[in-house]
Design a protein around this motif. Structure first.
Motif, PDB file in Angstrom:
ATOM      1  N   LYS A  77       1.057  -0.781  -0.211  1.00 40.65           N
ATOM      2  CA  LYS A  77       0.010   0.319  -0.320  1.00 40.65           C
ATOM      3  C   LYS A  77       0.895   0.958   0.073  1.00 40.65           C
ATOM      4  O   LYS A  77       1.660   1.016   0.498  1.00 40.65           O
ATOM      5  CB  LYS A  77      -0.611  -0.037   1.437  1.00 40.65           C
ATOM      6  N   SER A  78       0.381   2.292  -1.024  1.00 40.66           N
ATOM      7  CA  SER A  78       1.232   3.507  -0.495  1.00 40.66           C
ATOM      8  C   SER A  78       0.565   4.080   0.330  1.00 40.66           C
ATOM      9  O   SER A  78      -0.243   4.166   0.556  1.00 40.66           O
ATOM     10  CB  SER A  78       0.988   3.944  -1.607  1.00 40.66           C
ATOM     11  N   ALA A  79       2.076   5.510   0.735  1.00 37.99           N
ATOM     12  CA  ALA A  79       1.760   6.109   1.227  1.00 37.99           C
ATOM     13  C   ALA A  79       2.449   7.834   1.177  1.00 37.99           C
ATOM     14  O   ALA A  79       3.406   7.813   0.637  1.00 37.99           O
ATOM     15  CB  ALA A  79       2.045   6.095   2.965  1.00 37.99           C
ATOM     16  N   GLY A  80       1.679   8.823   1.877  1.00 35.79           N
ATOM     17  CA  GLY A  80       2.213  10.194   1.328  1.00 35.79           C
ATOM     18  C   GLY A  80       1.949  10.607   0.156  1.00 35.79           C
ATOM     19  O   GLY A  80       2.681  11.634  -0.569  1.00 35.79           O
ATOM     20  N   LEU A  81       1.175  10.145  -0.947  1.00 35.61           N
ATOM     21  CA  LEU A  81       0.873  10.682  -2.032  1.00 35.61           C
ATOM     22  C   LEU A  81      -0.634  10.946  -1.877  1.00 35.61           C
ATOM     23  O   LEU A  81      -1.265  10.351  -1.785  1.00 35.61           O
ATOM     24  CB  LEU A  81       1.324   9.251  -3.071  1.00 35.61           C
ATOM     25  N   ARG A  82      -0.699  11.486  -3.488  1.00 33.46           N
ATOM     26  CA  ARG A  82      -2.003  12.256  -3.796  1.00 33.46           C
ATOM     27  C   ARG A  82      -1.988  12.668  -5.156  1.00 33.46           C
ATOM     28  O   ARG A  82      -1.324  13.405  -6.020  1.00 33.46           O
ATOM     29  CB  ARG A  82      -2.658  13.710  -3.183  1.00 33.46           C
ATOM     30  N   ILE A  90       4.600  13.112  -4.332  1.00 30.43           N
ATOM     31  CA  ILE A  90       4.317  12.660  -2.894  1.00 30.43           C
ATOM     32  C   ILE A  90       4.373  14.029  -2.310  1.00 30.43           C
ATOM     33  O   ILE A  90       4.472  15.629  -2.755  1.00 30.43           O
ATOM     34  CB  ILE A  90       5.784  12.622  -3.092  1.00 30.43           C
ATOM     35  N   VAL A  91       3.318  14.044  -1.343  1.00 34.32           N
ATOM     36  CA  VAL A  91       2.953  15.274  -0.765  1.00 34.32           C
ATOM     37  C   VAL A  91       3.366  15.135   1.412  1.00 34.32           C
ATOM     38  O   VAL A  91       3.346  15.652   1.691  1.00 34.32           O
ATOM     39  CB  VAL A  91       1.000  15.288  -0.571  1.00 34.32           C
ATOM     40  N   ASN A  92       4.102  13.860   1.285  1.00 32.09           N
ATOM     41  CA  ASN A  92       4.191  13.522   2.531  1.00 32.09           C
ATOM     42  C   ASN A  92       5.565  13.229   2.260  1.00 32.09           C
ATOM     43  O   ASN A  92       5.663  11.319   2.171  1.00 32.09           O
ATOM     44  CB  ASN A  92       3.570  13.078   3.388  1.00 32.09           C
TER      45      ASN A  92
END
Length: 424
Positions: free
Chosen positions: A39-44, A48-50
């Protein structure tokens, strides 16, 4: 990159995927030693947003791929797509400056000069040239030439496709991978990487459309006569399908995503009384679970996926006009969204053609072949397109992101440019 290995990293909006390729010294072929997805995280929407969250997700995915491959990773090749990508076509012309003035034979230096002329366009300060891909050479008005070297002529022209990316996006990618304790060997356009794993040469020659159905965006690459002529992104993707299910069914997005993956279909005509099963909707706030027929779920999904294909079709017409009718290759669907049941049927309906297929990477060996799916097209393409890194060549390029400015400073060709010259 450790000699004998090349690692592809796809940092997607919903998932991060990794493929580790190993070079067979006897055959010179790449074997997929291990893959992983998390699972990805910190992306929108692919951005990359975080950095911290994205770093942790990248590290976890690469660790899993290392365990599956029984090896360790030092550096990676990654991909970029989405709205941060822009492209344009350009033409340059130069007189042939052969040493033998009587024959005017075209040399490699003439080709380099015409490419430099074609790419001498002003790029905004906040953007960086990612790829410069020759499409076509013209010698004294005669076009359709792929390799003009040693031809006789007085004037050489070149058509090129220029892809640019936002500098801040590339800087964030570089920072994220560096913080994950890996070296960034290069950045490549996602859809361009995918052509190496899922497109056949005749498809690229005849004219094909590659559609990457991601979670945050839908990216499109148009190929004609073996070269890309258009690159664009639609700011809608699979996450909107999940959101539609969530809103209509009154459930959380997490539950909607799980239902989409397990029971989703985007072709109502494929639902029969035999497979129109009950879909259980989890209760919210103490409410009892409810039941929705699969046919009802399909109506929700089909409406959104059909809209996505319609937007792609409109963007194609805007970019290339009626010449879309002249394409005689295939529409190739990749990405996680391409794995949904009924997607080929729906694409055939919207684009009014039966020439639609899934982009599934070829078999490259390995203990398992779970990478032979449309959602692994990017990472497998990255591995195949950068095979020269596994052979130990171009070690001096380690840690450098491809850019025209750096390429000029080095006074030579980048690895990616060499690849594109051989491919297109």
């Amino acid at each position: 990159m450790a000699e004998g290995k090349v690692v592809g990293l796809d940092i997607g909006t919903s998932m991060i995927r990794v493929a580790i390729g190993e070079l067979d010294p006897d055959t010179g072929n790449i074997r997929i030693a291990g893959t992983a997805s998390r699972k990805s995280a910190g992306l929108r929407n692919g951005v990359i947003v975080n950095i911290e969250d994205a770093k942790n997700a990248i590290k976890e995915t690469i660790d899993a791929a290392e365990q599956n491959a029984g090896t360790t990773v030092e550096s990676v090749i990654t991909a970029i797509g989405g709205s941060q990508i822009e492209s344009q076509n350009s033409r340059g012309a130069v007189p042939v400056s052969s040493a033998n003035k009587s024959t005017k034979e075209i040399s490699r230096s003439d080709v380099e000069r015409v490419i430099e002329c074609a790419t001498a366009i002003k790029v905004p300060d906040d953007r960086e040239k990612l790829h410069v891909i020759p499409q076509n050479y013209i010698v004294d008005g005669i076009g359709g030439i792929q390799d003009p070297i040693h031809r006789i002529g007085t004037k050489l022209e070149a058509d090129v496709h220029i892809v640019t990316a936002a500098k801040t996006i590339i800087q964030n990618i570089r920072s994220c991978i560096s913080r994950s304790d890996y070296i960034l060997d290069g950045v490549m356009l996602k859809t361009l990487a995918q052509t190496q794993s899922v497109c056949h040469q005749d498809e690229m020659e005849l004219g094909s459309i590659l559609i990457d159905m991601g979670a945050g965006t839908t990216d499109v690459l148009l190929l004609v006569k073996g070269a890309p002529i258009g690159t664009f992104s639609i700011p809608v993707g699979g996450n909107l399908v999940t959101n539609d299910i969530s809103v209509v069914a009154g459930i959380s997005t997490a539950a909607a995503e799980e239902i989409k993956l397990q029971s989703g279909c985007c072709w109502a005509e494929g639902i029969t009384p035999e497979n129109d099963l009950d879909v259980v909707l989890p209760g919210v706030g103490g409410r009892a679970p409810e039941v929705m027929k699969r046919s009802q779920l399909t109506q929700i999904i089909q409406a959104r996926v059909e809209q996505i294909f319609t937007l792609v079709k409109a963007a194609l017409r805007k970019n290339i006009g009626d010449s879309i009718k002249e394409l005689s290759g295939n529409i190739i669907l990749t990405g996680g969204g391409a794995m949904m049941e009924g997607v080929i049927d729906l694409a055939q309906k919207v684009f009014h053609t039966t020439s639609v297929r899934l982009g599934v990477p070829e078999s490259l060996g390995g203990i398992e072949e779970d990478y032979r799916r449309p959602d692994f097209a990017t990472v497998i393409g990255l591995v195949l397109a950068n095979k020269s890194l596994a052979s130990g060549k171009d070690k001096g390029r380690r840690g450098k992101v491809h850019s025209a400015k750096k390429e000029k400073q080095k006074g030579g060709e980048s690895v990616l440019k060499k690849i594109f010259k051989s491919l297109f």
